[in-house]
Design an enzyme around this catalytic site. Sequence first.
Site, mmCIF file in Angstrom:
data_model
loop_
_atom_site.group_PDB
_atom_site.id
_atom_site.type_symbol
_atom_site.label_atom_id
_atom_site.label_comp_id
_atom_site.label_asym_id
_atom_site.label_seq_id
_atom_site.Cartn_x
_atom_site.Cartn_y
_atom_site.Cartn_z
ATOM 1 N N GLU A 44 0.807 -1.213 0.000
ATOM 2 C CA GLU A 44 0.000 0.000 0.000
ATOM 3 C C GLU A 44 0.848 1.274 0.000
ATOM 4 O O GLU A 44 0.394 2.320 0.488
ATOM 5 C CB GLU A 44 -0.971 -0.018 1.181
ATOM 6 N N HIS A 88 -0.450 4.954 8.194
ATOM 7 C CA HIS A 88 -1.563 4.096 7.771
ATOM 8 C C HIS A 88 -1.611 2.897 8.709
ATOM 9 O O HIS A 88 -0.603 2.212 8.904
ATOM 10 C CB HIS A 88 -1.403 3.615 6.332
ATOM 11 N N HIS A 126 -4.675 0.045 10.990
ATOM 12 C CA HIS A 126 -5.992 -0.595 10.972
ATOM 13 C C HIS A 126 -6.583 -0.666 12.384
ATOM 14 O O HIS A 126 -6.677 -1.751 12.956
ATOM 15 C CB HIS A 126 -5.865 -2.023 10.418
ATOM 16 N N HIS A 186 -11.398 -1.035 6.307
ATOM 17 C CA HIS A 186 -9.951 -1.158 6.113
ATOM 18 C C HIS A 186 -9.170 -0.542 7.270
ATOM 19 O O HIS A 186 -8.591 -1.266 8.067
ATOM 20 C CB HIS A 186 -9.604 -0.500 4.771
HETATM 21 ZN ZN LIG Z 1 -4.068 -1.181 4.951
#
Ligand SMILES: [Zn+2]
Length: 248
Positions: A83, A102, A104, A170
């Site tokens: 990603e 980033h 989760h 996500h």
């Molecule tokens: Zn991710």
Amino acid sequence: MDQTDLVGRRLLVANACRILGARGLSEDLLGHVSLRTGPDRMLVRCRGPREEGLFLTRPADVREVDLDGDPVEELDGWAVPNELPIHAEILRARPDVDAVVHCHPPSVLLAGLEGVPLRPVFGAYNIPAARLALDGVPVYLRSVLVRRPELGREVVAALGDAPVVLMRGHGIAAVGSGSHAVEQAVVRALALDALARVSLESARLGGKAPELPPEDVAELPDLGGSFNDVMMFRHHLARLRHEGLLLT
Ligand SMILES: [Zn+2]
């Protein structure tokens, strides 16, 4: 970039990853942090030959690549995250942004899946989190793995000029700017997690908490980056040290 600076910045990014893992903002392996090192390059948490996950990131996992994911330095067996476009496209589109988180967080995942609104129901309990609720948290509606630049640009469009974006089904992206960009991005991710946790519990209890009246909102000052970001990040570094997880 000066090698001494690079060593310090790798350590900063690696400890930022450990904070996110230690505070439960990513389960198991996933998530990454990046720090801009130039107009078209960044340090980013990569996947290594002895990969053990975000929580146990080492400085060697943090490699310098350009915004296309091509190595600026020898990758020596490390690979950029799938990603990477989340980081690359935000850094490309937002010259004001110097760091991207980033991860989760399960709280944000559940709030997004169940459509639990992130309402401004608390104030001085956590002013940065209250501020996110007051300003509104933008949502990226697709649950896709953001492994292509086009998808990264969709995330950028959803983020707009906000500090965070909820990626439904996500996770989240959070951004930071300036000389404490990593600290700011991490603290924003923690604030969004705090907001989502309160919102979930509040919804379970009936979701009837009233929103803050304007006269109370007016008494919620911005305490400034040195308090919100630097001190809070130092607190979380100290917790890592207490837990025997701090990299030095
Ligand atoms: Zn991710």
